[in-house]
Design an enzyme around this catalytic site. Structure first.
Site, PDB file in Angstrom:
ATOM      1  N   LYS A  78       1.043  -1.065  -0.231  1.00  0.00           N
ATOM      2  CA  LYS A  78      -0.297   0.331  -0.044  1.00  0.00           C
ATOM      3  C   LYS A  78       0.356   1.061   0.207  1.00  0.00           C
ATOM      4  CE  LYS A  78      -4.880   1.052   0.582  1.00  0.00           C
ATOM      5  NZ  LYS A  78      -5.636   0.482   0.130  1.00  0.00           N
ATOM      6  N   GLY A 180     -23.470   4.147  -2.814  1.00  0.00           N
ATOM      7  CA  GLY A 180     -22.629   4.624  -4.340  1.00  0.00           C
ATOM      8  C   GLY A 180     -22.053   3.694  -4.749  1.00  0.00           C
TER       9      GLY A 180
END
Ligand code: NAD
Length: 347
Positions: A78, A180
């Site tokens: 990440k 969403g």
């Protein structure tokens, strides 16, 4: 670094700064045992560098587990960029970030995460080939949300099968938090399967559109926990399963796409004791990373994505069965399987 509680024998934690552009970034590679690490880049205005490092350590470990459970040939990594995603973005910054990613020579592949959109990654991709989730180019896979949502829907069916004795969602009531990208597509699948939907969001336009298309009933954001439903599907925020909300939930299943749903791992045991079957978030929402992995392979194939999605759902089924048979929380069983897969690959 080595004393940080979030440090988990990460293979490498790389700090980058670039004075002309103001770039301050950290890329953490938790493991490459299963293949090159992959995971998105987050841009966030951290209060201090310690918070930034803790976040990237935690997130990269999470990607190792998610990728292992998705059976893709990737380890976990990440990246975090320190800055305000509304005011600090420049082309030069993302070019400098692209060069930072490139310097790791493919040990880390990046994509979008919170605060970062496709346009930012497209800029970084001008400096490195180790960027994915693109919308242009031969292997570009675009928005991963529809694949994530398909996995979430199939995962809800698998969890329902164990909780109710049938995967038929016809007539079941599902309370959906967040409509969403992922929540919206998930509602569509659920409505097609005959489920009754109760939905909430803070975005009134999104709510109105989903209600129009699916016949869903709308409730206020805080009322979603009190709905008289069979299934709760969180698709918005993290940490929403906590002491307060657990007391209010009347459901038998929690299964949704949001990341980090449990406020702490220990919450999994309280969920189990409440008689609720929880589909571990990083297992059920792995469809998106499968789609990104197909792009990284350089030869995107929808058939490969669908086959991996089926394997993911089988893995979820094994996690649920093992947890039910042994009377343990599902999140604990998932962590154990993920760690074993990584250790076996390392060995
Ligand atoms: P999104 O931004 O498209 O949707 C999130 C929705 O949640 C928005 O409509 C937002 O208005 C709503 N929301 C925000 N606060 C809320 C609140 N207090 N109550 C109710 N609704 C609220 O994001 P998305 O891509 O659909 O991702 C949703 C979740 O799934 C996130 O946790 C994300 O990390 C996770 N996830 C997404 C993918 C993917 O492929 N997009 C993959 C894996 C995990």
């Amino acid at each position: 670094m080595f004393d940080n509680p979030a440090f988990d024998n990460h293979e490498g934690v790389h700090f980058f700064s670039d004075e002309p552009t103001g770039l301050r970034a950290v890329i953490a590679i938790h493991s490459t045992a299963l293949g090159p690490s992959s995971g998105g880049t987050r841009m966030w205005d951290y209060p201090d560098s310690h918070s930034m490092v803790t976040d990237v350590l935690r997130l990269s470990q999470g990607m190792s587990y998610k990728n292992a459970m998705a059976s893709i040939p990737h380890g976990g990594g990440k990246a975090v960029i320190w800055g305000n995603s509304k005011t600090d973005k420049t082309e030069a910054l993302f070019r400098a970030f692209g060069r930072a990613v490139d310097s790791l020579q493919g040990r880390y592949w990046t994509a979008e995460d919170v605060g970062i959109d496709t346009a930012d990654i497209e800029i970084a991709a001008q400096e490195t080939r180790y960027a994915a989730g693109l919308t242009t180019g031969d292997a570009a896979s675009g928005d991963p949300s529809p694949v994530t949502a398909l996995g979430v829907f199939k995962g809800i069916q698998q969890t329902a099968l164990r909780a109710f004795g049938s995967d038929d969602l016809n007539g079941k009531t599902v309370a959906v938090q967040g409509v969403g990208s992922v929540g919206g597509y998930t509602c569509k699948h659920l409505a097609e399967a005959g489920a009754n939907l109760v939905i909430t969001d803070i975005d009134q336009d999104a709510l109105a559109e989903i209600a129009k298309n699916t016949g869903a009933k709308i409730v206020a954001p805080d009322d979603i926990y009190d709905v008289d439903a069979d299934i709760f599907s969180p698709n918005a925020l993290g940490a929403i399963i906590n002491e307060d909300t657990l007391k209010r939930l009347k459901v038998k299943v929690i299964a949704g796409g949001a990341n980090n749903q449990l406020v702490t791992p220990a919450m999994g045991e309280f969920v189990r004791r409440a008689g609720i079957l929880y589909a571990p978030d990083y297992v059920i929402n792995g469809g998106g990373i499968i789609n990104v992995a197909a792009e990284i392979s350089g030869d995107y194939s929808r058939a490969w994505v669908d086959q991996k999605l089926e394997t993911l759902i089988d893995t979820l089924g094994s996690v649920l069965d093992t947890a039910l048979d042994s009377g343990r929380p599902t999140n604990e069983v998932a962590d154990e399987i993920a760690r074993a897969r990584i250790a076996a690959a390392r060995a």
